[in-house]
Design a protein around this motif. Structure first.
Motif, PDB file in Angstrom:
ATOM      1  N   ALA A 203       0.838  -1.201   0.000  1.00 20.61           N
ATOM      2  CA  ALA A 203       0.000   0.000   0.000  1.00 20.61           C
ATOM      3  C   ALA A 203       0.873   1.252   0.000  1.00 20.61           C
ATOM      4  N   LEU A 204       1.937   1.242   0.782  1.00 15.63           N
ATOM      5  CA  LEU A 204       2.847   2.390   0.808  1.00 15.63           C
ATOM      6  C   LEU A 204       3.550   2.554  -0.540  1.00 15.63           C
ATOM      7  N   LEU A 205       4.007   1.453  -1.109  1.00 18.69           N
ATOM      8  CA  LEU A 205       4.714   1.522  -2.392  1.00 18.69           C
ATOM      9  C   LEU A 205       3.793   1.921  -3.541  1.00 18.69           C
ATOM     10  N   ALA A 206       2.491   1.600  -3.424  1.00 23.01           N
ATOM     11  CA  ALA A 206       1.539   1.931  -4.486  1.00 23.01           C
ATOM     12  C   ALA A 206       1.189   3.412  -4.514  1.00 23.01           C
ATOM     13  N   ASP A 207       1.457   4.126  -3.442  1.00 24.89           N
ATOM     14  CA  ASP A 207       1.187   5.562  -3.405  1.00 24.89           C
ATOM     15  C   ASP A 207       2.375   6.284  -4.047  1.00 24.89           C
ATOM     16  N   ALA A 208       2.106   6.983  -5.143  1.00 27.98           N
ATOM     17  CA  ALA A 208       3.192   7.595  -5.921  1.00 27.98           C
ATOM     18  C   ALA A 208       4.018   8.576  -5.093  1.00 27.98           C
ATOM     19  N   ALA A 209       3.366   9.414  -4.302  1.00 22.88           N
ATOM     20  CA  ALA A 209       4.095  10.414  -3.513  1.00 22.88           C
ATOM     21  C   ALA A 209       4.963   9.742  -2.448  1.00 22.88           C
ATOM     22  N   PHE A 210       4.400   8.748  -1.756  1.00 19.80           N
ATOM     23  CA  PHE A 210       5.184   8.073  -0.722  1.00 19.80           C
ATOM     24  C   PHE A 210       6.325   7.278  -1.349  1.00 19.80           C
ATOM     25  N   ASN A 211       6.051   6.609  -2.454  1.00 22.96           N
ATOM     26  CA  ASN A 211       7.078   5.824  -3.131  1.00 22.96           C
ATOM     27  C   ASN A 211       8.251   6.720  -3.537  1.00 22.96           C
ATOM     28  N   ALA A 212       7.929   7.905  -4.043  1.00 13.97           N
ATOM     29  CA  ALA A 212       8.988   8.838  -4.428  1.00 13.97           C
ATOM     30  C   ALA A 212       9.763   9.312  -3.205  1.00 13.97           C
TER      31      ALA A 212
ATOM     32  N   ASN B 279      11.002  12.769   9.657  1.00  6.61           N
ATOM     33  CA  ASN B 279       9.696  13.252  10.117  1.00  6.61           C
ATOM     34  C   ASN B 279       8.735  13.448   8.946  1.00  6.61           C
ATOM     35  N   GLU B 280       9.233  13.993   7.844  1.00  7.65           N
ATOM     36  CA  GLU B 280       8.385  14.186   6.661  1.00  7.65           C
ATOM     37  C   GLU B 280       7.899  12.845   6.116  1.00  7.65           C
ATOM     38  N   LEU B 281       8.773  11.864   6.107  1.00  8.41           N
ATOM     39  CA  LEU B 281       8.389  10.538   5.623  1.00  8.41           C
ATOM     40  C   LEU B 281       7.333   9.923   6.543  1.00  8.41           C
ATOM     41  N   ALA B 282       7.474  10.125   7.848  1.00  6.82           N
ATOM     42  CA  ALA B 282       6.470   9.622   8.807  1.00  6.82           C
ATOM     43  C   ALA B 282       5.109  10.265   8.550  1.00  6.82           C
ATOM     44  N   ARG B 283       5.094  11.559   8.288  1.00  8.55           N
ATOM     45  CA  ARG B 283       3.824  12.240   8.006  1.00  8.55           C
ATOM     46  C   ARG B 283       3.223  11.744   6.694  1.00  8.55           C
ATOM     47  N   ALA B 284       4.058  11.517   5.698  1.00 11.00           N
ATOM     48  CA  ALA B 284       3.570  10.995   4.415  1.00 11.00           C
ATOM     49  C   ALA B 284       3.017   9.577   4.585  1.00 11.00           C
ATOM     50  N   GLY B 285       3.681   8.765   5.393  1.00 14.06           N
ATOM     51  CA  GLY B 285       3.195   7.410   5.662  1.00 14.06           C
ATOM     52  C   GLY B 285       1.855   7.418   6.367  1.00 14.06           C
ATOM     53  N   ARG B 286       1.693   8.310   7.325  1.00 18.72           N
ATOM     54  CA  ARG B 286       0.412   8.410   8.029  1.00 18.72           C
ATOM     55  C   ARG B 286      -0.699   8.806   7.058  1.00 18.72           C
ATOM     56  N   ASP B 287      -0.393   9.697   6.135  1.00 11.79           N
ATOM     57  CA  ASP B 287      -1.391  10.117   5.155  1.00 11.79           C
ATOM     58  C   ASP B 287      -1.872   8.927   4.331  1.00 11.79           C
ATOM     59  N   VAL B 288      -0.954   8.091   3.887  1.00 10.14           N
ATOM     60  CA  VAL B 288      -1.322   6.915   3.086  1.00 10.14           C
ATOM     61  C   VAL B 288      -2.129   5.933   3.922  1.00 10.14           C
ATOM     62  N   LEU B 289      -1.632   5.603   5.099  1.00 11.04           N
ATOM     63  CA  LEU B 289      -2.268   4.569   5.915  1.00 11.04           C
ATOM     64  C   LEU B 289      -3.638   4.992   6.424  1.00 11.04           C
ATOM     65  N   SER B 290      -3.816   6.253   6.752  1.00 14.12           N
ATOM     66  CA  SER B 290      -5.103   6.705   7.290  1.00 14.12           C
ATOM     67  C   SER B 290      -6.211   6.662   6.240  1.00 14.12           C
ATOM     68  N   ARG B 291      -5.859   6.575   4.967  1.00 13.82           N
ATOM     69  CA  ARG B 291      -6.855   6.476   3.895  1.00 13.82           C
ATOM     70  C   ARG B 291      -7.254   5.036   3.583  1.00 13.82           C
ATOM     71  N   LEU B 292      -6.617   4.059   4.219  1.00 16.13           N
ATOM     72  CA  LEU B 292      -6.963   2.656   3.957  1.00 16.13           C
ATOM     73  C   LEU B 292      -8.224   2.312   4.738  1.00 16.13           C
ATOM     74  N   ARG B 293      -9.339   2.247   4.028  1.00 20.81           N
ATOM     75  CA  ARG B 293     -10.634   1.947   4.622  1.00 20.81           C
ATOM     76  C   ARG B 293     -11.357   0.933   3.745  1.00 20.81           C
ATOM     77  N   ARG B 294     -11.589  -0.238   4.310  1.00 15.95           N
ATOM     78  CA  ARG B 294     -12.292  -1.327   3.617  1.00 15.95           C
ATOM     79  C   ARG B 294     -11.809  -1.477   2.181  1.00 15.95           C
ATOM     80  N   VAL B 295     -10.563  -1.869   2.093  1.00 11.30           N
ATOM     81  CA  VAL B 295      -9.901  -2.018   0.798  1.00 11.30           C
ATOM     82  C   VAL B 295      -9.117  -3.329   0.806  1.00 11.30           C
TER      83      VAL B 295
END
Length: 151
Positions: A23-32, A92-108
């Motif tokens: 899920a983290l790798l599939a997010d283009a911004a986080f992957n970059a 810290n920026e990477l942690a915030r980006a990771g939280r953004d990706v993970l918090s959007r995972l809802r019934r997926v």
């Protein structure tokens, strides 16, 4: 070799750590931001030789079960995520980006794993890796998911 067919999925235990990694790798911004370096369990030796740099490591961390005593084939799992960077600010920026990706995972469904939700288990902390003294930010998450793979 993994067996094929529907019968396999009826008993296959879901790989939650792998699903979160994907899920983290599939997010283009986080992957970059992580430069495609997301790992399960520990950093590979080849990575540690190149640290400090952007990388993420996911580890299962126990935690309380909300399904204890029930017969549902779902459960909660706590995961600790470690976000490394060349500098404390990058970690810290990477942690915030990771939280953004993970918090959007809802019934997926991610990589065959039905994830109902991912919630932070408190705020994130920052400091230095105790082994390599690299900048790191870390945060625990509680994940509610199916225990068996789904199609």
């Amino acid at each position: 070799m993994r067996p094929a067919g529907a019968w396999f999925r009826s008993w296959c235990v879901a790989d939650l750590v792998g699903a979160i990694m994907n899920a983290l790798l599939a997010d283009a911004a986080f992957n970059a931001a992580s430069q495609g370096r997301v790992f399960a369990g520990e950093l590979p030796p080849a990575e540690t030789a190149s640290m400090p740099r952007a990388a993420t490591m996911i580890q299962p961390a126990g935690g309380a079960s909300i399904a204890a005593g029930s017969f549902v084939e779902h459960d909660t799992q706590r995961l600790d995520l470690f976000f490394y960077g060349e500098t404390p600010n990058q970690a810290n920026e990477l942690a915030r980006a990771g939280r953004d990706v993970l918090s959007r995972l809802r019934r997926v469904v991610v990589s065959g794993v039905l994830i109902h939700w991912v919630e932070p288990a408190g705020g994130y902390s920052a400091g230095r890796d105790r082994d390599g003294n690299w900048p790191v930010a870390y945060q625990s998450y509680q994940v509610f998911s199916a225990l068996k793979e789904v199609s």
